[in-house]
Design an enzyme around this catalytic site. Structure first.
Site, PDB file in Angstrom:
ATOM      1  N   CYS A   1       3.861   8.292   0.692  1.00  0.00           N
ATOM      2  CA  CYS A   1       4.358   7.527   1.458  1.00  0.00           C
ATOM      3  C   CYS A   1       4.303   5.975   0.903  1.00  0.00           C
ATOM      4  O   CYS A   1       3.170   5.481   0.615  1.00  0.00           O
ATOM      5  CB  CYS A   1       3.641   7.253   2.964  1.00  0.00           C
TER       6      CYS A   1
ATOM      7  N   CYS B   1       8.338  -4.687  14.959  1.00  0.00           N
ATOM      8  CA  CYS B   1       7.867  -3.715  16.117  1.00  0.00           C
ATOM      9  C   CYS B   1       6.514  -4.037  16.696  1.00  0.00           C
ATOM     10  O   CYS B   1       5.593  -4.425  15.929  1.00  0.00           O
ATOM     11  CB  CYS B   1       7.726  -2.236  15.665  1.00  0.00           C
TER      12      CYS B   1
ATOM     13  N   GLY C   1       7.391  -1.957   5.459  1.00  0.00           N
ATOM     14  CA  GLY C   1       8.904  -2.469   5.310  1.00  0.00           C
ATOM     15  C   GLY C   1       9.923  -1.741   5.884  1.00  0.00           C
ATOM     16  O   GLY C   1       9.594  -0.731   6.310  1.00  0.00           O
TER      17      GLY C   1
ATOM     18  N   GLU D   1       0.671  -1.202   0.067  1.00  0.00           N
ATOM     19  CA  GLU D   1      -0.021   0.122   0.106  1.00  0.00           C
ATOM     20  C   GLU D   1       0.712   1.432  -0.123  1.00  0.00           C
ATOM     21  O   GLU D   1       1.912   1.365   0.418  1.00  0.00           O
ATOM     22  CB  GLU D   1      -1.055  -0.030   1.192  1.00  0.00           C
TER      23      GLU D   1
ATOM     24  N   CYS E   1       0.208   2.042   9.003  1.00  0.00           N
ATOM     25  CA  CYS E   1       1.046   1.207   8.118  1.00  0.00           C
ATOM     26  C   CYS E   1       0.439  -0.114   8.238  1.00  0.00           C
ATOM     27  O   CYS E   1       0.362  -0.922   9.052  1.00  0.00           O
ATOM     28  CB  CYS E   1       2.574   1.130   8.609  1.00  0.00           C
TER      29      CYS E   1
ATOM     30  N   CYS F   1       7.340  -7.136   6.824  1.00  0.00           N
ATOM     31  CA  CYS F   1       8.438  -6.540   7.451  1.00  0.00           C
ATOM     32  C   CYS F   1       8.843  -7.713   8.372  1.00  0.00           C
ATOM     33  O   CYS F   1       8.262  -8.081   9.119  1.00  0.00           O
ATOM     34  CB  CYS F   1       8.095  -5.240   8.134  1.00  0.00           C
TER      35      CYS F   1
ATOM     36  N   CYS G   1       3.151  -2.054  15.468  1.00  0.00           N
ATOM     37  CA  CYS G   1       2.868  -1.780  13.965  1.00  0.00           C
ATOM     38  C   CYS G   1       2.415  -3.003  13.510  1.00  0.00           C
ATOM     39  O   CYS G   1       2.616  -4.243  13.368  1.00  0.00           O
ATOM     40  CB  CYS G   1       4.431  -1.782  13.506  1.00  0.00           C
TER      41      CYS G   1
HETATM   42  N1  SAH Z   1      10.618   0.460   9.025  1.00  0.00           N
HETATM   43  C1  SAH Z   1      10.845   1.927   8.846  1.00  0.00           C
HETATM   44  C2  SAH Z   1       9.776   2.705   8.097  1.00  0.00           C
HETATM   45  C3  SAH Z   1       8.345   2.245   8.084  1.00  0.00           C
HETATM   46  S1  SAH Z   1       7.465   2.493   9.380  1.00  0.00           S
HETATM   47  C4  SAH Z   1      10.861   2.670  10.404  1.00  0.00           C
HETATM   48  O1  SAH Z   1      10.953   1.730  11.247  1.00  0.00           O
HETATM   49  O2  SAH Z   1      11.144   3.528  10.267  1.00  0.00           O
HETATM   50  C5  SAH Z   1       7.192   4.167   9.338  1.00  0.00           C
HETATM   51  C6  SAH Z   1       6.899   5.035  10.698  1.00  0.00           C
HETATM   52  O3  SAH Z   1       5.563   4.519  11.100  1.00  0.00           O
HETATM   53  C7  SAH Z   1       7.865   4.290  11.796  1.00  0.00           C
HETATM   54  O4  SAH Z   1       8.147   5.220  12.632  1.00  0.00           O
HETATM   55  C8  SAH Z   1       6.858   3.436  12.615  1.00  0.00           C
HETATM   56  O5  SAH Z   1       7.433   3.079  13.818  1.00  0.00           O
HETATM   57  C9  SAH Z   1       5.610   4.139  12.361  1.00  0.00           C
HETATM   58  N2  SAH Z   1       4.426   3.377  12.895  1.00  0.00           N
HETATM   59  C10 SAH Z   1       4.075   1.923  12.710  1.00  0.00           C
HETATM   60  N3  SAH Z   1       2.899   1.730  13.046  1.00  0.00           N
HETATM   61  C11 SAH Z   1       2.425   2.792  13.488  1.00  0.00           C
HETATM   62  C12 SAH Z   1       0.951   3.250  13.844  1.00  0.00           C
HETATM   63  N4  SAH Z   1       0.102   2.253  14.096  1.00  0.00           N
HETATM   64  N5  SAH Z   1       0.607   4.501  14.252  1.00  0.00           N
HETATM   65  C13 SAH Z   1       1.678   5.481  14.036  1.00  0.00           C
HETATM   66  N6  SAH Z   1       2.884   5.276  13.475  1.00  0.00           N
HETATM   67  C14 SAH Z   1       3.190   3.829  13.382  1.00  0.00           C
END
Ligand code: SAH
Length: 336
Positions: A102, A113, A156, A89, A328, A109, A116
């Site tokens: 974005c 985390c 990712g 997406e 995401c 991934c 996420c």
């Molecule tokens: N893997 C990379 C890029 C993708 S995630 C990274 O970790 O930076 C992009 C950003 O969105 C990251 O800072 C991630 O921690 C955050 N993110 C993930 N899930 C989220 C959510 N549900 N709400 C807000 N931010 C989120």
């Protein structure tokens, strides 16, 4: 067979030289693809038939496709289906300074985390360069407008697909490509130290964002497994090397999770960690997802004020995604 949009301009020049052609034709090919938006190689009319046939035998120009689009106010979310039936997406956001997209860099991934949605679904594969370029081409075609800025913050970990991501950046940044200025491109990493160092040595003026999300290792270990491989002091070391090499300011991303990392003490600890560095903090309001137990912080303002009082530049990310499940990976999660 490779896709023609997997090659940056230097690779295309090398290819042309290797088949006994002049390298300036790389510019003509780039102009067809990225300026005239012509993807049928037979229609590259300033290129002689013999070379067109050779190009067709070595490359395709196949596209991913838009499977679904959800529209909210000032934001649209695109679900793409890939040739192998995987889904990814991208999110289009309308800011007062222009349109930003974005994009995703992997299918799933592996960083895991805890908060996420993308990490819930393990990595299936890296995206190839053309699959990243095409997310932008298809959105531009859909809205009939030019994209001004690109963030690599979708599904990712971009530095876990380093080579293809860098190639993608080179293509969209090239004046004969999509001509998106380097300062309008941001790559976001959860902190893969060797790749941050490699990135420091590239001569690209692209922005770097680091997903820190915690002021100490205890909290970070509990929400980001990658911290057990590269802890905060190791990543901050790489960030400092990046800043001293490039003289560029780094964005520190910090997702505000209720009762996890959002206390005033956490803010003070974060301020001490970042004191004196050429960084600014972007606080991210958490996008709640039904599959995970984390909640949006209610203390964002207090947290921001504490950081600001301690001399740390801080912004709060504008919220777009809630109404259209733009956290995401959420749209993809509904499909798989
Ligand atoms: N893997 C990379 C890029 C993708 S995630 C990274 O970790 O930076 C992009 C950003 O969105 C990251 O800072 C991630 O921690 C955050 N993110 C993930 N899930 C989220 C959510 N549900 N709400 C807000 N931010 C989120």
């Amino acid at each position: 067979m490779k896709n023609l949009m997997d090659l940056n301009i230097l690779e295309l020049e090398d290819y042309l030289l290797s088949i006994g052609e002049k390298k300036y034709k790389a510019i003509q090919i780039f102009e067809w693809l990225y300026i005239h938006k012509v993807y049928n190689i037979d229609e590259f009319t300033n290129i002689k038939k013999e070379l067109r046939d050779k190009l067709k035998s070595d490359f395709n120009t196949e596209f991913i496709s838009i499977k679904r689009k959800e529209e909210g106010s000032y934001v649209s979310k695109y679900l793409f289906s890939l040739k192998d039936s995987n889904f990814i997406e991208a999110v289009l956001m309308e800011h007062d300074y222009g349109l930003s997209v974005c994009i995703s860099s992997q299918v799933g991934c592996n960083m895991g985390c805890k908060f996420c949605e993308s990490g819930r679904l393990k990595k299936i594969r890296n995206l190839s360069t053309h699959e990243m370029v095409e997310q932008i081409l298809l959105i531009e075609e859909d809205i009939k407008k030019k994209i001004n800025s690109v963030v690599i913050m979708g599904i990712g970990e971009p530095f876990d697909n380093y080579d293809n991501v860098i190639n993608f950046i080179k293509i969209i940044n090239n004046p004969k490509g999509l001509a998106i200025g380097a300062r309008h491109i941001t790559v976001s990493t959860c902190g893969l130290v060797p790749k941050i160092d490699e990135f420091s040595n590239l001569d690209l003026q692209v922005n770097l964002a680091f997903s820190l999300h915690a002021p100490n290792d205890a909290i970070r270990n509990s929400i980001m497994p990658v911290n057990k491989v590269y802890n905060i002091s190791q990543v901050m070391g790489a960030i400092k090397r990046y800043i001293s090499k490039t003289n560029r300011r780094v964005t520190i991303e910090y997702v505000m999770l209720n009762m996890v990392n959002d206390s005033v003490d956490n803010a003070k600890e974060l301020a001490n960690l970042l004191k004196g560095l050429n960084v600014y903090v972007n606080l991210i309001p958490y996008n709640e997802t039904s599959n995970l137990e984390f909640h949006k912080s209610k203390r964002i303002k207090e947290f921001k004020d504490t950081l600001m009082k301690m001399g740390i530049n801080t912004t709060v990310r504008k919220e777009f995604g809630d109404s259209i499940s733009a956290a995401c990976g959420q749209l993809r999660s509904k499909e798989v």
